[in-house]
Write an enzyme that holds these catalytic residues in place. Structure first.
Site, PDB file in Angstrom:
ATOM      1  N   TYR A  31       0.871  -1.230  -0.118  1.00 33.66           N
ATOM      2  CA  TYR A  31      -0.064   0.226   0.016  1.00 33.66           C
ATOM      3  C   TYR A  31       0.856   1.367   0.029  1.00 33.66           C
ATOM      4  CZ  TYR A  31      -2.950   3.577   1.909  1.00 33.66           C
ATOM      5  OH  TYR A  31      -3.734   4.872   2.236  1.00 33.66           O
TER       6      TYR A  31
ATOM      7  N   GLU B  80      -3.996   7.640  -3.213  1.00 37.36           N
ATOM      8  CA  GLU B  80      -3.976   6.089  -2.804  1.00 37.36           C
ATOM      9  C   GLU B  80      -3.592   5.059  -3.795  1.00 37.36           C
ATOM     10  OE1 GLU B  80      -6.096   4.776   0.988  1.00 37.36           O
ATOM     11  OE2 GLU B  80      -7.355   4.068  -0.634  1.00 37.36           O
TER      12      GLU B  80
END
Lengths: 288, 382
Positions: free
Chosen positions: B101, B189
């Site tokens: 991530y 993101e």
């Protein structure tokens, strides 16, 4: 006594020739605030409500000794206005403007911290020391001089609480609206510290709302450093997660920023939390 | 403002983040054509502004163009978490070795942008933060210096990325930071950022939120707003400069100021009911704005009573009263009881304007809320 603004305040109004700036200049003068200058680039030499207008903040400061500034300029020019005031040596800047991009505020905050300049706001009603100076847009007549310090993230909700305090004969030392944006210049802790040190403030009222963790951090500060009683109200218990409730900063995200968490943190710190704005005054009265 | 996956990834790619080859389709036939052009296995992904699309059946692997067509057909026909699916993204499928991530957001408490990386890729970062916070590495970014390469490297080593990929991770982190700052984002993101079987990093999924306050300087981004992301009422409110959020209670609330609006909502709950909406008419609202606000509130069939709470400062009570009267007249009367509490600037004139309007008046906010709840529950009030 009071905090931040008083009879010694020499106020400069940035954006004085705009609709908002002009109207509130008149209102603040009527309240008794000492407004010494106004600034609108390109309008130097004019007069608004008997106040001289300058093109540049530095020039206005040099000519009038202004020590505090209030900013009414539109959001896209607000960053520049704040920086101009800071660079001209203004020590306290109050920014009323709503809708400033948050990354602009991240830069402004970092810059002002380095310089040691204090900013109140943005997206705030300003602050008032009843009977001495009103530096903001709040209705002056609902306030009365006294010993309750008020700090809030909101505008009209603060008026509601102040109105209830005044109705019960509980005057205010200073009422400060710190603003409803995610990044603000002065936060709860900064103002709580000033109230704790101010001999004329005997009790403090803190008005918070959903979003962020400023109330939780304030609770920690209160538990560790505050000797004066604090009464609080937190708005937004019925707000759903993920939806912005008007203020850019009033949003429950990632499971944090709920009213329940804030109330719990404050109560654990010994703060009495009212169920509604009028009850704030009842609690303050019972503690006086 | 939320952006779709395909919009977010295109912005990332403009700044140098590697993304899979892919195109957007609005029909099953288009999805098939794209799959043919790509010439590989593909992933067909619903483009809706909600999380958890995979679990909800909105992401499907297709081995052939025929399968891609069938998958697109099914996805486009089926609402996902209540939202219609208008578009699918058809991306080339990649063989995944590992998932991480990488994201940027605002840390409100620190007043800084923060970059986060985690070895737990492909799952909701909020779940990771709750369950295994030690898996999230953070780097606070100085607004004047920007993201430093060493900060990105520290994140890469911290999440255990293989050494050979640290350089490309750093350049992706820098590209993402540039995309974030240049777009005035509040979230950017990449989840997951995958390590492919060929030992390359690829942004397989992306998400961006843009700061609404900054849209004035990004007209290109403002155009990306998906009308499906707001209800018709929310859209109308926005066009009138009102701040409105629909809720599922029974008391319609009309208030000036966001904090006071929330406090008013909370009081309806304290006295045994619940708010139908959040609505802030803002400061200094004129009559026409109040009329629009009331029409929006009354368009909700669940509303059983309306509670108007105005603390006049810059907002004048007589203007608000005029707006209420105009709304009542233009709607030919209203069928639900209305409680009005006006305090502050020109409150007397406001009350006079409403004297013959058959509204219930109240002096204090608690009294107003109690009366609204009683009225919603069928009590007849004078």
């Amino acid at each position: 006594m009071s905090i931040l603004v008083n009879k010694e305040t020499r106020l400069l109004v940035q954006g004085i020739t705009g609709r908002e700036g002009r109207f509130h200049t008149q209102q603040m003068i009527e309240y008794g605030t000492n407004i010494v200058a106004g600034v609108t680039p390109g309008r130097g030499g004019e007069w608004v409500e008997g106040v001289p207008v300058f093109d540049m903040v530095q020039e206005a400061v040099g000519a009038t000794g202004a020590n505090t500034s209030i900013v009414y300029v539109p959001a896209r020019f607000a960053l520049d206005a704040i920086l101009e005031a800071a660079d001209a040596g203004i020590q306290l800047i109050v920014c009323i403007t709503e809708g400033i991009p948050v990354l602009d505020m991240v830069r402004v905050k970092a810059y002002l911290d380095q310089r040691g300049t204090r900013l109140i706001g943005p997206n705030c009603p300003g602050l008032i020391t009843p009977g001495e100076a009103k530096v903001g847009i709040m209705p002056g007549r609902i306030h009365t001089p006294g010993s309750v310090g008020v700090v809030s993230r909101s505008g009209t909700l603060t008026y509601e609480v102040v109105y209830a305090l005044t109705e019960r004969g509980l005057g205010q030392s200073t009422a400060v609206g710190v603003g409803g944006d995610p990044v603000i210049g002065t936060d709860f802790i900064d103002v709580l510290r000033l109230f704790e040190e101010d001999p004329s403030t005997e009790q403090v009222v803190l008005i918070g709302e959903i979003g962020g963790t400023d109330e939780e951090r304030a609770a920690k500060f209160i538990a560790e450093y505050m000797s004066k009683p604090v009464t609080a109200f937190i708005a937004g218990q019925t707000a759903p997660p993920g939806k912005r409730m008007g203020h850019a900063g009033a949003i429950i995200s990632g499971g944090t920023g709920t009213a329940a968490e804030k109330i719990q943190a404050l109560e654990a710190a010994g703060v009495r939390v009212a169920r509604h704005p009028v009850e704030v005054a009842e609690i303050v009265a019972s503690r006086g | 403002m939320k952006l779709h996956e395909y919009q977010s990834k295109r912005i990332f790619a403009q700044y140098g983040v590697p993304i899979p080859r892919g195109e957007v389709a609005t029909t099953p036939a288009e999805a098939r054509d794209i799959a043919v052009r790509l010439g590989t296995r593909v992933v067909v992904k619903a483009q809706v502004l909600v999380g958890g699309r995979g679990k909800a059946g909105g992401v499907v692997l297709a081995n052939t163009p025929d399968e891609a067509e069938q998958a697109a057909d099914r996805i486009l026909k089926t609402p996902l978490k209540g939202l219609p699916v208008r578009k699918v993204l058809v991306d080339e499928a990649v063989d995944i070795q590992n998932e991480v991530y990488l994201g940027l957001t605002l840390d409100r408490a620190r007043r800084r942008v923060v970059m986060m990386a985690s070895s737990a890729g492909g799952v909701d970062i909020e779940d990771v933060a709750r369950e295994t916070p030690e898996k999230i590495m953070r780097a606070e970014i100085d607004p004047f210096l920007g993201l430093r390469d060493y900060q990105a490297r520290t994140l890469a080593f911290g999440i255990g990325l293989q050494r050979g990929l640290v350089c490309s991770f750093t350049s992706i982190a820098q590209a993402l930071y540039q995309a974030y700052i240049s777009s005035d984002a509040s979230l950017a993101e990449i989840n997951p950022l995958v390590v492919t079987e060929d030992d390359e990093l690829l942004a397989v999924d992306g998400k961006m939120l843009i700061d609404d306050n900054a849209l004035f300087r990004h007209p290109d981004l403002a155009e990306l707003r998906d009308p499906e992301d707001e209800t018709p009422e929310e859209r109308e409110a926005r066009l009138h400069g009102l701040s409105y959020v629909k809720l599922d209670g029974e008391i319609g609330c009309l208030v000036n100021g966001a904090g006071l609006a929330m406090a008013t909502m909370d009081l309806t709950k304290l006295y045994g009911s619940s708010p139908a909406n959040f609505l802030d008419i803002g400061g200094g609202a004129q009559a026409d704005k109040v009329t629009a606000a009331l029409r929006i509130i009354l368009s909700d069939p669940h509303v059983k009573a309306v509670l108007v709470n105005i603390f006049g400062g810059i907002t004048r009570c007589d203007e608000v009263a005029r707006g209420i009267l105009e709304a009542i007249n233009s709607l030919g009367g209203i069928s639900v009881p209305m409680v009005v509490r006006l305090v502050g600037t020109n409150e007397e004139q406001g009350r006079q304007i409403l004297a013959d309007a058959h509204v219930i008046t109240a002096g204090s906010l608690p009294e107003a809320a109690q009366k609204a709840v009683a009225a919603a529950h069928g009590e007849v009030l004078a």
